[in-house]
Design a protein around this motif. Structure first.
Motif, PDB file in Angstrom:
ATOM      1  N   GLY A 121      -5.298  25.589 -32.380  1.00 34.04           N
ATOM      2  CA  GLY A 121      -5.924  26.514 -31.622  1.00 34.04           C
ATOM      3  C   GLY A 121      -7.394  26.340 -30.908  1.00 34.04           C
ATOM      4  O   GLY A 121      -7.756  25.166 -30.754  1.00 34.04           O
ATOM      5  N   ARG A 122      -7.836  27.413 -30.474  1.00 29.95           N
ATOM      6  CA  ARG A 122      -9.062  27.241 -29.570  1.00 29.95           C
ATOM      7  C   ARG A 122     -10.154  26.818 -30.304  1.00 29.95           C
ATOM      8  O   ARG A 122     -10.976  26.082 -30.029  1.00 29.95           O
ATOM      9  CB  ARG A 122      -9.630  28.740 -29.092  1.00 29.95           C
ATOM     10  CG  ARG A 122     -10.802  29.012 -28.519  1.00 29.95           C
ATOM     11  CD  ARG A 122     -10.959  28.313 -27.148  1.00 29.95           C
ATOM     12  NE  ARG A 122     -12.145  28.470 -26.580  1.00 29.95           N
ATOM     13  CZ  ARG A 122     -12.451  28.406 -25.350  1.00 29.95           C
ATOM     14  NH1 ARG A 122     -11.435  27.824 -24.727  1.00 29.95           N
ATOM     15  NH2 ARG A 122     -13.714  28.651 -24.864  1.00 29.95           N
ATOM     16  N   GLY A 123     -10.089  26.826 -31.825  1.00 27.98           N
ATOM     17  CA  GLY A 123     -11.143  26.480 -32.572  1.00 27.98           C
ATOM     18  C   GLY A 123     -11.339  24.957 -32.536  1.00 27.98           C
ATOM     19  O   GLY A 123     -12.741  24.368 -32.684  1.00 27.98           O
ATOM     20  N   GLN A 124     -10.243  24.356 -32.145  1.00 28.88           N
ATOM     21  CA  GLN A 124     -10.660  22.752 -32.282  1.00 28.88           C
ATOM     22  C   GLN A 124     -11.367  22.310 -30.791  1.00 28.88           C
ATOM     23  O   GLN A 124     -11.710  21.023 -30.747  1.00 28.88           O
ATOM     24  CB  GLN A 124      -9.108  22.037 -32.172  1.00 28.88           C
ATOM     25  CG  GLN A 124      -8.482  22.259 -33.428  1.00 28.88           C
ATOM     26  CD  GLN A 124      -6.973  21.560 -33.473  1.00 28.88           C
ATOM     27  OE1 GLN A 124      -6.075  22.114 -32.849  1.00 28.88           O
ATOM     28  NE2 GLN A 124      -6.817  20.095 -33.904  1.00 28.88           N
ATOM     29  N   LEU A 125     -11.255  23.254 -29.867  1.00 27.81           N
ATOM     30  CA  LEU A 125     -12.372  22.826 -28.659  1.00 27.81           C
ATOM     31  C   LEU A 125     -13.452  23.098 -29.117  1.00 27.81           C
ATOM     32  O   LEU A 125     -14.587  22.725 -28.222  1.00 27.81           O
ATOM     33  CB  LEU A 125     -11.681  23.759 -27.540  1.00 27.81           C
ATOM     34  CG  LEU A 125     -10.468  23.465 -26.779  1.00 27.81           C
ATOM     35  CD1 LEU A 125      -9.991  24.557 -26.133  1.00 27.81           C
ATOM     36  CD2 LEU A 125     -10.303  22.141 -26.351  1.00 27.81           C
ATOM     37  N   GLU A 126     -13.958  23.899 -30.041  1.00 28.32           N
ATOM     38  CA  GLU A 126     -15.431  24.419 -30.108  1.00 28.32           C
ATOM     39  C   GLU A 126     -16.419  23.177 -30.185  1.00 28.32           C
ATOM     40  O   GLU A 126     -17.427  23.030 -29.514  1.00 28.32           O
ATOM     41  CB  GLU A 126     -15.609  25.379 -31.442  1.00 28.32           C
ATOM     42  CG  GLU A 126     -14.853  26.520 -31.178  1.00 28.32           C
ATOM     43  CD  GLU A 126     -15.366  27.242 -29.870  1.00 28.32           C
ATOM     44  OE1 GLU A 126     -16.445  27.309 -29.581  1.00 28.32           O
ATOM     45  OE2 GLU A 126     -14.304  28.172 -29.139  1.00 28.32           O
ATOM     46  N   SER A 127     -15.957  22.077 -31.088  1.00 27.69           N
ATOM     47  CA  SER A 127     -16.893  21.022 -31.462  1.00 27.69           C
ATOM     48  C   SER A 127     -17.258  20.287 -29.979  1.00 27.69           C
ATOM     49  O   SER A 127     -18.423  19.733 -29.890  1.00 27.69           O
ATOM     50  CB  SER A 127     -16.318  20.160 -32.467  1.00 27.69           C
ATOM     51  OG  SER A 127     -15.159  19.606 -31.930  1.00 27.69           O
ATOM     52  N   PHE A 128     -16.180  20.148 -29.045  1.00 27.41           N
ATOM     53  CA  PHE A 128     -16.406  19.629 -27.714  1.00 27.41           C
ATOM     54  C   PHE A 128     -17.416  20.605 -26.861  1.00 27.41           C
ATOM     55  O   PHE A 128     -18.169  20.288 -26.206  1.00 27.41           O
ATOM     56  CB  PHE A 128     -15.049  19.057 -27.140  1.00 27.41           C
ATOM     57  CG  PHE A 128     -14.285  18.174 -27.611  1.00 27.41           C
ATOM     58  CD1 PHE A 128     -14.620  16.937 -27.516  1.00 27.41           C
ATOM     59  CD2 PHE A 128     -13.127  18.559 -28.622  1.00 27.41           C
ATOM     60  CE1 PHE A 128     -13.930  15.885 -28.156  1.00 27.41           C
ATOM     61  CE2 PHE A 128     -12.449  17.541 -29.128  1.00 27.41           C
ATOM     62  CZ  PHE A 128     -12.923  16.233 -28.795  1.00 27.41           C
ATOM     63  N   LEU A 129     -17.025  21.769 -26.837  1.00 23.18           N
ATOM     64  CA  LEU A 129     -17.977  22.857 -26.118  1.00 23.18           C
ATOM     65  C   LEU A 129     -19.277  22.672 -26.584  1.00 23.18           C
ATOM     66  O   LEU A 129     -20.250  22.924 -25.729  1.00 23.18           O
ATOM     67  CB  LEU A 129     -17.468  24.240 -26.365  1.00 23.18           C
ATOM     68  CG  LEU A 129     -16.049  24.241 -25.648  1.00 23.18           C
ATOM     69  CD1 LEU A 129     -15.303  25.796 -25.790  1.00 23.18           C
ATOM     70  CD2 LEU A 129     -16.137  24.438 -23.775  1.00 23.18           C
ATOM     71  N   MET A 130     -19.751  22.421 -27.615  1.00 23.10           N
ATOM     72  CA  MET A 130     -21.108  22.609 -28.162  1.00 23.10           C
ATOM     73  C   MET A 130     -21.785  21.506 -27.577  1.00 23.10           C
ATOM     74  O   MET A 130     -23.233  21.637 -27.638  1.00 23.10           O
ATOM     75  CB  MET A 130     -21.169  22.356 -29.952  1.00 23.10           C
ATOM     76  CG  MET A 130     -20.641  23.639 -30.482  1.00 23.10           C
ATOM     77  SD  MET A 130     -20.439  23.635 -32.283  1.00 23.10           S
ATOM     78  CE  MET A 130     -22.279  23.328 -32.783  1.00 23.10           C
ATOM     79  N   THR A 131     -21.357  20.498 -27.037  1.00 27.05           N
ATOM     80  CA  THR A 131     -22.027  19.344 -26.716  1.00 27.05           C
ATOM     81  C   THR A 131     -22.769  19.858 -25.340  1.00 27.05           C
ATOM     82  O   THR A 131     -23.662  19.252 -24.767  1.00 27.05           O
ATOM     83  CB  THR A 131     -21.213  18.011 -26.177  1.00 27.05           C
ATOM     84  OG1 THR A 131     -20.199  18.381 -25.229  1.00 27.05           O
ATOM     85  CG2 THR A 131     -20.623  17.652 -27.448  1.00 27.05           C
ATOM     86  N   GLY A 132     -22.047  20.903 -24.678  1.00 25.41           N
ATOM     87  CA  GLY A 132     -22.752  21.219 -23.294  1.00 25.41           C
ATOM     88  C   GLY A 132     -22.099  20.674 -22.054  1.00 25.41           C
ATOM     89  O   GLY A 132     -22.471  20.669 -21.040  1.00 25.41           O
ATOM     90  N   ASP A 133     -21.130  19.353 -22.376  1.00 18.53           N
ATOM     91  CA  ASP A 133     -20.712  18.704 -21.362  1.00 18.53           C
ATOM     92  C   ASP A 133     -19.377  19.247 -20.843  1.00 18.53           C
ATOM     93  O   ASP A 133     -18.868  18.712 -19.815  1.00 18.53           O
ATOM     94  CB  ASP A 133     -20.470  17.208 -22.113  1.00 18.53           C
ATOM     95  CG  ASP A 133     -21.461  16.473 -22.219  1.00 18.53           C
ATOM     96  OD1 ASP A 133     -22.682  16.894 -21.672  1.00 18.53           O
ATOM     97  OD2 ASP A 133     -21.865  15.769 -23.162  1.00 18.53           O
ATOM     98  N   TYR A 134     -18.785  20.100 -21.240  1.00 21.30           N
ATOM     99  CA  TYR A 134     -17.369  20.608 -21.040  1.00 21.30           C
ATOM    100  C   TYR A 134     -17.675  22.127 -20.445  1.00 21.30           C
ATOM    101  O   TYR A 134     -18.212  22.689 -20.674  1.00 21.30           O
ATOM    102  CB  TYR A 134     -16.645  20.754 -22.287  1.00 21.30           C
ATOM    103  CG  TYR A 134     -16.075  19.390 -22.829  1.00 21.30           C
ATOM    104  CD1 TYR A 134     -14.852  18.864 -22.395  1.00 21.30           C
ATOM    105  CD2 TYR A 134     -16.882  18.555 -23.613  1.00 21.30           C
ATOM    106  CE1 TYR A 134     -14.216  17.715 -22.702  1.00 21.30           C
ATOM    107  CE2 TYR A 134     -16.708  17.396 -24.040  1.00 21.30           C
ATOM    108  CZ  TYR A 134     -14.983  16.743 -23.508  1.00 21.30           C
ATOM    109  OH  TYR A 134     -14.713  15.680 -24.091  1.00 21.30           O
ATOM    110  N   LEU A 135     -16.480  22.089 -19.074  1.00 21.77           N
ATOM    111  CA  LEU A 135     -16.425  23.258 -18.570  1.00 21.77           C
ATOM    112  C   LEU A 135     -15.038  23.879 -19.064  1.00 21.77           C
ATOM    113  O   LEU A 135     -14.194  23.462 -19.352  1.00 21.77           O
ATOM    114  CB  LEU A 135     -16.235  22.836 -17.097  1.00 21.77           C
ATOM    115  CG  LEU A 135     -15.909  24.367 -16.110  1.00 21.77           C
ATOM    116  CD1 LEU A 135     -16.653  25.280 -16.273  1.00 21.77           C
ATOM    117  CD2 LEU A 135     -15.349  23.447 -14.868  1.00 21.77           C
ATOM    118  N   THR A 136     -15.155  25.286 -19.416  1.00 22.28           N
ATOM    119  CA  THR A 136     -14.073  26.226 -20.031  1.00 22.28           C
ATOM    120  C   THR A 136     -13.299  26.401 -18.825  1.00 22.28           C
ATOM    121  O   THR A 136     -13.710  26.935 -17.783  1.00 22.28           O
ATOM    122  CB  THR A 136     -14.794  27.316 -20.629  1.00 22.28           C
ATOM    123  OG1 THR A 136     -15.238  26.775 -21.786  1.00 22.28           O
ATOM    124  CG2 THR A 136     -13.401  28.124 -21.347  1.00 22.28           C
TER     125      THR A 136
END
Length: 275
Positions: A125-140
């Motif tokens: 689920g969405r929770g697996q994306l959170e560690s990537f989003l925390m880097t600030g490099d990713y666009l949702t």
């Protein structure tokens, strides 16, 4: 704000406008601009004089330093009756990573980008994306997709991944990256930088500490708006996006407010300067 020249006060007022800066974030800006090297130290005296010029009280600085030490950003060492403060290896790494985005006049982006896609079940689920989003490099993009620069990371953590060198950016993505309020903030900052440049053009040399403090307030104002969105090529932003023009103004102002060496900063903090 401690005693300062009228030129400094006029320029600093444009950047603060009575706002209450998060002191810990401002201190991160100070060290990221002045003391990124492993041997770099800033004395408590110099740091106090700098933040005093920015209207920050000593007790607020002490609380912020305590937080930054607790969070692993800053170390402090006793020297005689005072203290020396320095970035930790973690703090230096974070500052080095952010530096090109802040200071480079021209930004260069990779040709390849990637998508990470989560499933809808508990394990994917969405929770697996959170560690990537925390880097600030990713666009949702939507609820289950993020986009990041470069090739796919080696560990996708159960996510689906796609690499691409072609993309289309519709209006709804552009508005998500840079909504109208952020566009307005960029335009306002660009106007502020133009006004500060005009003030400096009509004045003589500022004392060292004032020049450094004004530079740091400028970097901090630019950094605060810059990190409100991912680092993306211009095609991801709406028509009329003022970010590139604002960056050019910022870089020009940095040339008018060059950084100083730490020995010169420490000397200025101890020896009163005449205007």
């Amino acid at each position: 704000m401690e005693d300062a020249t009228p030129t400094y006060r006029a320029a600093a007022e444009i950047l603060t406008r009575g706002e209450s800066h998060r002191v810990w974030s401002l201190i991160v800006t100070i060290f990221g601009d002045l003391a990124r090297g492993p041997e770099d130290r800033i004395s408590g005296t110099a740091l106090s004089r700098l933040v005093g010029l920015m209207g920050i009280k000593p007790e607020a600085m002490r609380v912020a330093l305590f937080r930054l030490r607790k969070d692993g950003w800053i170390d402090s060492q006793r020297e005689g009756r005072g203290s020396l403060h320095l970035l930790t290896p973690f703090g230096r790494g974070q500052s080095a990573e952010a530096s090109p985005r802040i200071y480079d006049r021209d930004r260069h982006f990779p040709d390849t980008w990637h998508l990470l896609i989560s499933g809808s079940g508990e394990q994917t689920g969405r929770g697996q994306l959170e560690s990537f989003l925390m880097t600030g490099d990713y666009l949702t993009i939507g609820t289950q997709v993020v986009m990041g620069p470069g090739p796919l990371p080696p560990d996708l953590r159960g996510l689906a991944g796609v690499e691409t060198n072609r993309w289309s950016v519709p209006d709804w993505v552009q508005d998500q990256v840079c909504p109208p309020e952020l566009m307005a903030q960029y335009r306002a900052l660009e106007d502020d930088l133009v006004r500060i440049e005009a003030i400096l053009a009509g004045a003589g040399d500022l004392p060292t500490l004032e020049r450094v403090a004004l530079r740091l307030l400028t970097v901090h104002s630019w950094r605060r708006i810059l990190f409100r969105h991912p680092d993306l090529p211009g095609s991801f932003f709406p028509d009329g996006w003022p970010g590139e023009a604002c960056r050019a103004r910022f870089c020009s102002l940095m040339e008018l407010l060059p950084t100083v060496s730490l020995p010169d900063l420490e000397a200025a903090a101890v020896i009163p300067e005449s205007v």
